[in-house]
Design an enzyme around this catalytic site. Sequence first.
Site, PDB file in Angstrom:
ATOM      1  N   TYR A 143      -8.220   9.755  -1.416  1.00  0.00           N
ATOM      2  CA  TYR A 143      -8.834   9.998  -0.107  1.00  0.00           C
ATOM      3  C   TYR A 143     -10.045  10.932  -0.211  1.00  0.00           C
ATOM      4  O   TYR A 143     -10.843  11.013   0.713  1.00  0.00           O
ATOM      5  CB  TYR A 143      -7.813  10.597   0.882  1.00  0.00           C
ATOM      6  CG  TYR A 143      -6.632   9.695   1.189  1.00  0.00           C
ATOM      7  CD1 TYR A 143      -6.574   8.396   0.700  1.00  0.00           C
ATOM      8  CD2 TYR A 143      -5.570  10.140   1.967  1.00  0.00           C
ATOM      9  CE1 TYR A 143      -5.500   7.577   0.968  1.00  0.00           C
ATOM     10  CE2 TYR A 143      -4.489   9.323   2.246  1.00  0.00           C
ATOM     11  CZ  TYR A 143      -4.457   8.043   1.729  1.00  0.00           C
ATOM     12  OH  TYR A 143      -3.381   7.227   2.004  1.00  0.00           O
ATOM     13  N   LYS A 192       2.334   6.733 -11.141  1.00  0.00           N
ATOM     14  CA  LYS A 192       2.125   5.366 -11.623  1.00  0.00           C
ATOM     15  C   LYS A 192       1.518   5.501 -13.027  1.00  0.00           C
ATOM     16  O   LYS A 192       0.435   4.995 -13.330  1.00  0.00           O
ATOM     17  CB  LYS A 192       1.202   4.621 -10.638  1.00  0.00           C
ATOM     18  CG  LYS A 192       1.114   3.129 -10.848  1.00  0.00           C
ATOM     19  CD  LYS A 192       2.368   2.370 -10.469  1.00  0.00           C
ATOM     20  CE  LYS A 192       2.212   0.892 -10.778  1.00  0.00           C
ATOM     21  NZ  LYS A 192       3.467   0.159 -10.885  1.00  0.00           N
ATOM     22  N   ASP A 224       6.444   2.292  -7.332  1.00  0.00           N
ATOM     23  CA  ASP A 224       7.004   1.029  -6.833  1.00  0.00           C
ATOM     24  C   ASP A 224       8.533   1.081  -6.855  1.00  0.00           C
ATOM     25  O   ASP A 224       9.205   0.656  -5.915  1.00  0.00           O
ATOM     26  CB  ASP A 224       6.458  -0.183  -7.608  1.00  0.00           C
ATOM     27  CG  ASP A 224       6.246   0.074  -9.085  1.00  0.00           C
ATOM     28  OD1 ASP A 224       6.446   1.227  -9.533  1.00  0.00           O
ATOM     29  OD2 ASP A 224       5.899  -0.873  -9.820  1.00  0.00           O
ATOM     30  N   ASP A 248       1.650   9.497   1.367  1.00  0.00           N
ATOM     31  CA  ASP A 248       1.329   8.978   2.694  1.00  0.00           C
ATOM     32  C   ASP A 248       2.203   7.756   2.978  1.00  0.00           C
ATOM     33  O   ASP A 248       2.850   7.644   4.034  1.00  0.00           O
ATOM     34  CB  ASP A 248      -0.163   8.590   2.698  1.00  0.00           C
ATOM     35  CG  ASP A 248      -0.706   8.338   4.090  1.00  0.00           C
ATOM     36  OD1 ASP A 248       0.043   8.500   5.055  1.00  0.00           O
ATOM     37  OD2 ASP A 248      -1.887   7.953   4.202  1.00  0.00           O
ATOM     38  N   ASP A 252       6.102   7.376   5.374  1.00  0.00           N
ATOM     39  CA  ASP A 252       6.277   6.461   6.518  1.00  0.00           C
ATOM     40  C   ASP A 252       7.521   5.612   6.287  1.00  0.00           C
ATOM     41  O   ASP A 252       8.322   5.382   7.199  1.00  0.00           O
ATOM     42  CB  ASP A 252       5.058   5.525   6.667  1.00  0.00           C
ATOM     43  CG  ASP A 252       4.080   6.015   7.728  1.00  0.00           C
ATOM     44  OD1 ASP A 252       3.943   7.250   7.856  1.00  0.00           O
ATOM     45  OD2 ASP A 252       3.464   5.184   8.413  1.00  0.00           O
TER      46      ASP A 252
END
Length: 357
Positions: A143, A192, A224, A248, A252
């Site tokens: 970001y 990752k 994942d 992020d 959620d």
Amino acid sequence: MNRYRIAVLPGDGIGQEIIPQAVKVLKKVGEKYDLEFNFTEAPVGGAAIDIAGVPLPEDTMKLCQESEAILLGAIGGPKWDQLPTHIRPEAAALLPLRKRLGLYANIRPVALYPELVAASTLKEEVIAGTDMVVIRELTGGLYFGEKRREKTETGELALDTLIYTTEEIERIVRLAFETAKGRRNKVTSVDKANVLESGRLWRETVMKIAPDYPEVELDHMYVDNCAMQLVRSPKQFDVIVTENTFGDILTDQASMISGSIGMLASASIGGKVGLYEPSHGSAPDIAGQNKANPLATILSGAMMLEYSFHRLEAAQEIKEAVAKVLKKGYRTADLAEAGKKILGTEEMGNLVADEIR
Ligand code: NAD
């Protein structure tokens, strides 16, 4: 000192409806515990674009810097979606606000109130007893890296850059280990590392730090796999630490364990002033309809009392007030179950405030 200056930034969409509920509850708890809160409101996001032409006016920034804590609603909405990135509410207000205040750590507790076990879309035997904290790096990564678009012969190319330094990783990972020490002594570091160079640096840095915390059990998980494990067996997690984008998305997803995204509070810390906001966005689909769940924002207020003001008893009082209201069977629409009483945003805020006496 019992006096605290709080910057109040309702922002957009349901932010305008949920923030007054949290303010009401903070005032009520303030009366009981002899804490004087001085709330000052300022525009941010689309609301600030409409008033001042920019999503993060300097006056709002100054108010935040001069306050002892910030209570934020949510930012963004369809009205401002077509604006270029440099003025879009999320990119040009939320991210610089976090960066300029040095808020590198976002703490999101994911716990399930027993009363809400049936409100989740996930099975009771999978989620009952879940109690974890997700610690998300907040001022680095994708970001904040260089972004650009270029014309090509056939169209365009877009570039986002994922950058992390050792120092950025180290400080957030240390916070995760420290947090685990006060809980069940387990850290799951999510990366990752199998395909990303930044993921490899992340994992190497975690492994270098781990020996400083011999009492804390550490495991590494690819993002994942973590996404899958969160819905397969969430009870295995105590503290999850991860980079900005993964955090992020994973939070959620994890919010559904607590019944609704409207239950997930957060604290962003690391600088002089802490920022407290629900994990969800401005929910344009229900904005202005008195339907939003204010509990994540009210619980973010409790996190403010805990992290910024160290008023643990007052923070606990808010959490218990929320539990009592849920126990009595009151729900907002996002938590609706057969046989429960469905309330609007304001009524829910009133009931929580009424439980503090
Ligand atoms: P969202 O979180 O706003 O909404 C996702 C879904 O969850 C919607 O169906 C919404 O109705 C529901 N929801 C969210 N909060 C709720 C609440 N308190 N009570 C009941 N239901 C709730 O995410 P989105 O739709 O992807 O984004 C909408 C806008 O918010 C976009 O402009 C986005 O950029 C922005 N956003 C802002 C923040 C922030 O300010 N921190 C975070 C995420 C998204």
